[in-house]
Motif scaffolding. Structure first.
Motif, PDB file in Angstrom:
ATOM      1  N   GLU A   1       0.834  -1.210   0.000  1.00 38.30           N
ATOM      2  CA  GLU A   1       0.000   0.000   0.000  1.00 38.30           C
ATOM      3  C   GLU A   1       0.869   1.262   0.000  1.00 38.30           C
ATOM      4  N   VAL A   2       1.916   1.240   0.814  1.00 42.14           N
ATOM      5  CA  VAL A   2       2.835   2.392   0.875  1.00 42.14           C
ATOM      6  C   VAL A   2       3.485   2.622  -0.478  1.00 42.14           C
ATOM      7  N   MET A   3       3.965   1.552  -1.108  1.00 36.16           N
ATOM      8  CA  MET A   3       4.627   1.680  -2.406  1.00 36.16           C
ATOM      9  C   MET A   3       3.655   2.138  -3.490  1.00 36.16           C
ATOM     10  N   SER A   4       2.433   1.650  -3.442  1.00 37.60           N
ATOM     11  CA  SER A   4       1.465   2.060  -4.458  1.00 37.60           C
ATOM     12  C   SER A   4       1.114   3.544  -4.304  1.00 37.60           C
ATOM     13  N   ARG A   5       0.993   4.028  -3.070  1.00 37.27           N
ATOM     14  CA  ARG A   5       0.755   5.465  -2.858  1.00 37.27           C
ATOM     15  C   ARG A   5       1.953   6.287  -3.322  1.00 37.27           C
ATOM     16  N   LEU A   6       3.146   5.768  -3.071  1.00 36.88           N
ATOM     17  CA  LEU A   6       4.369   6.464  -3.469  1.00 36.88           C
ATOM     18  C   LEU A   6       4.445   6.627  -4.990  1.00 36.88           C
TER      19      LEU A   6
END
Length: 115
Positions: free
Chosen positions: A54-59
Motif C-alpha cells: 500500500e505504501v509503495m502504491s501510494r508512493l
C-alpha cells in the motif's frame, strides 16, 4: 504473523535454496540467478511488511496496490526478455562466425576436396 505470511516466507526461502542448488549443479549461471534472488527477496520483504504494498502504491501514485504488482511484473518480464534477446543475438553471431571459421579450416585442411 498471519499464516499466509509464514507460508510465503518458507516457500521463498526454499526457492532460494533451490536456486543455490541449481547454481552448484551448473544448471543455472550466476548472472541469471541474481534476478531470481532479487525477486524472491522482494517477496520476502513484502511478506514481513504487510502494509508495504500500500505504501509503495501510494508512493508511485497507483490507486490499487495489486495494479502495482502487475505493472512491476510486466515491466520486469519485458526487461528480462530484452536481455535474453540480446544474449540470443550475441550467441547467433558467435555461432555464425564459428561455422565460417570451421568451413575455412576444413578448406585449408582438405585443400578443396569435398568431404
Amino acid at each position: 504473523m498471519a499464516r499466509i505470511q509464514i507460508i510465503t516466507i518458507i516457500i521463498s526461502l526454499l526457492f532460494v535454496l533451490y536456486i543455490a542448488r541449481l547454481i552448484v549443479k551448473g544448471k543455472l549461471r550466476e548472472e541469471y540467478s541474481i534476478v531470481w534472488c532479487v525477486c524472491t527477496l522482494i517477496l520476502v520483504v513484502f511478506s514481513f511488511w504487510r502494509g508495504g504494498l500500500e505504501v509503495m502504491s501510494r508512493l508511485f501514485g497507483v490507486y490499487e496496490a495489486p495494479n502495482l504488482v502487475f505493472t512491476a511484473c510486466i515491466f520486469a518480464i519485458l526487461v528480462y526478455l530484452l536481455h535474453l534477446s540480446v544474449v540470443a543475438s550475441k550467441l547467433h553471431k558467435q555461432n555464425k562466425q564459428m561455422a565460417q571459421d570451421i568451413a575455412l579450416l576444413k578448406e585449408k585442411i582438405y585443400g578443396g576436396s569435398s568431404n
